[in-house]
Write an enzyme that holds these catalytic residues in place. Structure first.
Site, short mmCIF file in Angstrom:
data_model
loop_
_atom_site.label_atom_id
_atom_site.label_comp_id
_atom_site.label_asym_id
_atom_site.label_seq_id
_atom_site.Cartn_x
_atom_site.Cartn_y
_atom_site.Cartn_z
N TYR A 68 15.02 4.92 12.18
CA TYR A 68 13.86 4.37 13.03
C TYR A 68 13.62 4.88 14.11
O TYR A 68 12.43 4.97 14.67
CB TYR A 68 13.78 3.05 12.85
CG TYR A 68 13.49 2.13 11.70
CD1 TYR A 68 12.24 2.37 11.32
CD2 TYR A 68 14.26 1.58 11.06
CE1 TYR A 68 11.90 1.56 10.07
CE2 TYR A 68 14.00 0.90 9.84
CZ TYR A 68 12.75 1.06 9.34
OH TYR A 68 12.49 0.32 8.29
N ALA A 122 1.68 0.38 0.90
CA ALA A 122 2.13 -0.62 0.13
C ALA A 122 1.16 -1.77 -0.17
O ALA A 122 0.10 -1.71 0.59
CB ALA A 122 3.38 -1.28 1.03
N PRO A 124 -0.39 -5.62 -1.17
CA PRO A 124 -1.75 -5.47 -1.11
C PRO A 124 -2.17 -4.59 0.23
O PRO A 124 -1.99 -5.40 1.07
CB PRO A 124 -2.31 -6.89 -1.24
CG PRO A 124 -1.52 -7.68 -0.67
CD PRO A 124 -0.05 -7.10 -0.97
N ARG A 154 -10.65 7.93 -8.99
CA ARG A 154 -10.65 7.58 -10.27
C ARG A 154 -12.11 7.50 -10.96
O ARG A 154 -12.28 7.96 -12.08
CB ARG A 154 -9.89 6.03 -10.40
CG ARG A 154 -8.32 6.09 -10.35
CD ARG A 154 -7.76 4.73 -10.36
NE ARG A 154 -6.34 4.94 -10.34
CZ ARG A 154 -5.40 4.15 -9.86
NH1 ARG A 154 -6.10 2.79 -9.43
NH2 ARG A 154 -4.31 4.20 -9.99
N HIS A 178 -8.97 -2.87 -2.45
CA HIS A 178 -8.05 -2.08 -3.26
C HIS A 178 -7.51 -3.12 -4.49
O HIS A 178 -6.36 -3.48 -4.28
CB HIS A 178 -7.05 -1.13 -2.83
CG HIS A 178 -6.10 -0.45 -3.66
ND1 HIS A 178 -6.66 0.33 -4.71
CD2 HIS A 178 -4.73 -0.49 -3.84
CE1 HIS A 178 -5.68 0.81 -5.20
NE2 HIS A 178 -4.51 0.43 -4.57
N THR A 231 2.41 3.40 -10.54
CA THR A 231 1.31 4.66 -10.40
C THR A 231 2.04 5.16 -8.97
O THR A 231 2.45 4.73 -7.90
CB THR A 231 0.24 4.19 -10.22
OG1 THR A 231 0.13 3.45 -8.88
CG2 THR A 231 -0.38 3.10 -11.13
#
Length: 319
Positions: A68, A122, A124, A154, A178, A231
């Site tokens: 980090y 990441a 939601p 898409r 999304h 995905t």
């Protein structure tokens, strides 16, 4: 802020993260690319594998494993780490566990003295990106989510297959969450200025084809997850595209997740995917697409869904 450069730190070396790293190396977007993950042996192997391919990269890039503290002088921190979406699970059902993971990661990044830009992938993603913004107190333009960049790609691809044109020739957008409440802006979708919606209706004799394309766009992730577990190629390329716009100061308009400040019907505070100008200063300008009354109603529904979900994890903002 420090002098702007091209140092990228990736946090999360799973399928999405490693695919993103590969895309960044093949495109030569970063000068220095650091990978952080708790699976240190996996990171070490990926770094070795990627460096073996840098001879073929269009520009020099130094790939390394890191910690980090490497975020201190990073220009861009990209976070893909989080619990994966399971078959049948919605992105919003991931919210609490991934917010806790995100909080821990972001605290470590900020403790390093980080003064750059966040790009969140990441899920939601809209909720987590807003959480990062509110938790860190950084300006909204420096905390960006992948939004509906992938969803729009898409949609463009599926339309292109119906019309027999290149996907890049299709001007079409998915905006909003999304996720399940996202909407296709058919009123503005066009090829060479000609309405995609009207063309599809003329070719098929009904409005069903447009709806079919939208549903296949919205549900694509579920189908892919069911078949192969997750995905990663599509979202990795979307992240590379956003990163490239930032690091190369491209002034591209991309449907990233950004915080509204009165746009699209007066909504404020919520993060979601809308067309936004992206350059080395971050996500700097939101473009308001004209929406039909039906589209505005769907957008408002998406906002409410995200607001209600964010309210459920607000307590995690407290230290």
């Amino acid at each position: 802020m420090k002098t702007f450069g091209k140092k990228v730190v990736l946090i999360g070396d799973g399928s999405v993260g490693s695919s993103y790293a590969f895309a960044m190396v093949t495109q030569g977007v970063a000068d220095e690319f650091v990978i952080i993950d708790i699976a240190k042996d996996k990171v070490k192997a990926d770094v070795q594998d990627l460096n073996h391919g840098t001879v073929h990269s269009p520009s020099p890039v130094d790939v390394k494993a890191g910690e980090y503290e490497d975020c201190k002088d990073a220009d861009l921190v990209v976070i893909t780490a989080g619990a994966p979406q399971k078959p049948g699970e919605t992105r919003l059902q991931l919210v609490e566990k991934n917010t806790k993971i995100m909080k821990s990661i972001v605290k470590s990044v900020m403790d390093s003295g980080f003064d750059g830009y966040f790009l969140i992938a990441a899920n939601p993603v809209d909720i987590l990106t807003r959480f990062v913004k509110e938790y860190t107190g950084l300006p909204a333009e420096r905390v960006i989510g992948s939004g509906t960049v992938l969803d729009s790609a898409r949609l463009q691809y599926l339309i292109s297959q119906e019309l027999g044109v290149a996907p890049s020739s299709v001007d079409a957008s998915i905006i909003g969450e999304h996720g399940d409440t996202e909407l296709a802006v058919w009123s503005q979708a066009n090829v060479a200025g000609i309405s995609v919606y009207d063309t599809l209706k003329e070719q098929t004799g009904s409005e069903a084809k447009a709806e079919e394309i939208y549903v296949n766009t919205r549900d694509a992730a579920y189908e892919i997850i069911q078949a192969k577990g997750s995905t990663y190629y599509g979202i990795a390329l979307a992240l590379m595209r956003i990163s490239k716009a930032i690091l190369n100061n491209e002034n591209n308009v991309l449907n990233v997740s950004i915080q509204l400040d009165g746009q699209y019907g007066g909504h404020k505070g919520v993060y979601l995917g809308v067309p936004t100008l992206v350059n080395q200063h971050g996500a700097v300008k939101i473009y308001e697409m004209p929406l039909s009354a039906e589209e505005q109603a769907l957008f408002d529904k998406s906002v409410k869904t995200l607001e209600d979900t964010f309210d459920s994890i607000k307590y995690l903002l407290e230290d």
